[in-house]
Design an enzyme around this catalytic site. Structure first.
Site, PDB file in Angstrom:
ATOM      1  N   LYS A  44      21.243  24.112  48.603  1.00 29.40           N
ATOM      2  CA  LYS A  44      20.947  23.874  47.184  1.00 29.40           C
ATOM      3  C   LYS A  44      19.856  24.832  46.712  1.00 29.40           C
ATOM      4  CE  LYS A  44      22.587  19.190  47.455  1.00 29.40           C
ATOM      5  NZ  LYS A  44      22.330  17.840  47.932  1.00 29.40           N
ATOM      6  N   GLN A  52      17.667  13.712  48.498  1.00 28.19           N
ATOM      7  CA  GLN A  52      18.757  13.889  49.460  1.00 28.19           C
ATOM      8  C   GLN A  52      19.002  12.579  50.211  1.00 28.19           C
ATOM      9  OE1 GLN A  52      20.643  16.799  49.790  1.00 28.19           O
ATOM     10  NE2 GLN A  52      21.933  15.483  51.050  1.00 28.19           N
ATOM     11  N   ASP A 112      22.158  14.226  39.537  1.00 26.38           N
ATOM     12  CA  ASP A 112      23.182  13.779  40.484  1.00 26.38           C
ATOM     13  C   ASP A 112      24.107  12.741  39.839  1.00 26.38           C
ATOM     14  OD1 ASP A 112      23.548  14.784  42.993  1.00 26.38           O
ATOM     15  OD2 ASP A 112      21.960  13.596  43.946  1.00 26.38           O
TER      16      ASP A 112
END
Ligand code: NDP
Length: 284
Positions: free
Chosen positions: A52, A96, A119
């Site tokens: 990322k 994460q 997200d």
């Protein structure tokens, strides 16, 4: 011959377009910023976080990586998120997953401000998705819809079968297909006669996590097959679909690797840029 949907090439095109947009935003000192928090040392999570970071750098997004020890307390993580929620240089916050067991994942996701939830996992955004309101949509489902669009596949009136009902893939992608006027069936581990549900679908989206579970013979002739699964078998990545036999029946199919996978990070970048654009608009 089936079209092999090249997610890698489509994602690259998207990243190039985003890089141009970021360069324009940079001229007004509006570089989008993404904060990625990793708690602990899980090797797979480490590698996702690193990719990322690389992807952000390639398109010019400011990337802030925060690595915390596995023993970090929930209240310490919540305090960090609070700080990032108030930081105007940060447009997206990603934690994460999975988190260490002593941290309640729902508490953390709910602490992220919905305007920075790139997200799309916050219940506010998922609720808006369910009600058809504008919101941040989860990256993998968004990437799947983008692949279908780029391949010229219109979902209106089609029978779509989604296999898997997770909050990050199955459920949201089913809602998104419904919003595109598909007739949607969601299958899961208790579904009776999965093969029959697959056999009547014009479009199948497989998000199970079981190597090559969906057999080629189950698919209708001309089906569109989107394979989200990422499974490691003897050192090789394979999907949830038995590719070699399914490709014989499909009109279009995504490979693994190189199908849905590359789209997920591209959509994360797109959501981060979108977040910055929304905050500029809100200031005007
Ligand atoms: P989850 O494990 O959260 O969900 C799996 C789903 O599959 C569950 O709903 C489960 O049903 C269902 N399932 C399990 N066994 C069967 C079965 N025998 N028949 C029918 N359904 C079954 O997985 P995720 O949604 O997080 O991920 C799915 C796959 O997609 C994984 O391989 C993952 O690695 C991959 N993935 C890929 C991404 C990408 O970027 N390409 C991003 C995210 C995930 P039940 O609910 O009843 O248990």
């Amino acid at each position: 011959m089936a079209i092999i949907i090249d997610g890698k090439a489509i994602a690259e095109r998207l990243r190039n377009d985003l890089a141009k947009e970021v360069a324009e935003l940079a001229q007004s000192n509006n570089i989008p910023g993404l904060a990625v928090i990793l708690v602990g040392d899980d090797p797979a999570s480490r590698s996702y976080v690193a990719s990322k970071d690389r992807a952000c750098q390639k398109v010019g997004i400011h990337s802030r990586q925060i690595h915390l020890p596995a023993a970090t307390r929930e209240d310490e993580l919540l305090a960090l998120i609070d700080e990032l929620n108030r930081d105007s240089a940060i447009d997206g916050i990603l934690v994460q997953l999975p988190l260490p067991k002593h941290i309640e994942t729902a508490h953390i996701i709910e602490a992220i401000h919905p305007d920075k939830d790139v997200d799309g996992f916050h219940p506010y955004n998922l609720g808006r998705l369910a009600s058809g309101a504008p919101c941040f949509q989860p990256c993998t489902p968004l990437g799947i819809l983008r692949l279908l669009d780029e391949t010229g596949i219109d979902l209106a009136g089609k029978n779509v079968t989604v296999v898997g009902r997770s909050n990050i893939v199955g459920k949201p992608v089913a809602l998104m297909c419904l919003a595109r006027h598909a007739t949607v069936t969601i299958c899961h581990s208790r579904t009776r006669d999965l093969a029959q549900q697959i056999g009547r679908a014009d479009v199948v989206i497989a998000a199970v996590g079981r190597p090559q579970m969906l057999k080629g013979a189950w698919f209708k002739e001309g089906a569109v097959i989107i394979d989200v699964g990422i499974n490691r078998v003897e050192g090789k990545l394979v999907g949830d679909v038995e590719f070699e036999s399914a490709v014989q029946r499909a009109s279009a199919i995504t490979p693994v690797p190189g199908g849905v996978g590359p789209m997920t990070i591209a959509m994360l970048l797109a959501n981060t840029v979108e977040s910055r654009k929304r905050s500029i608009a809100a200031r005007q």
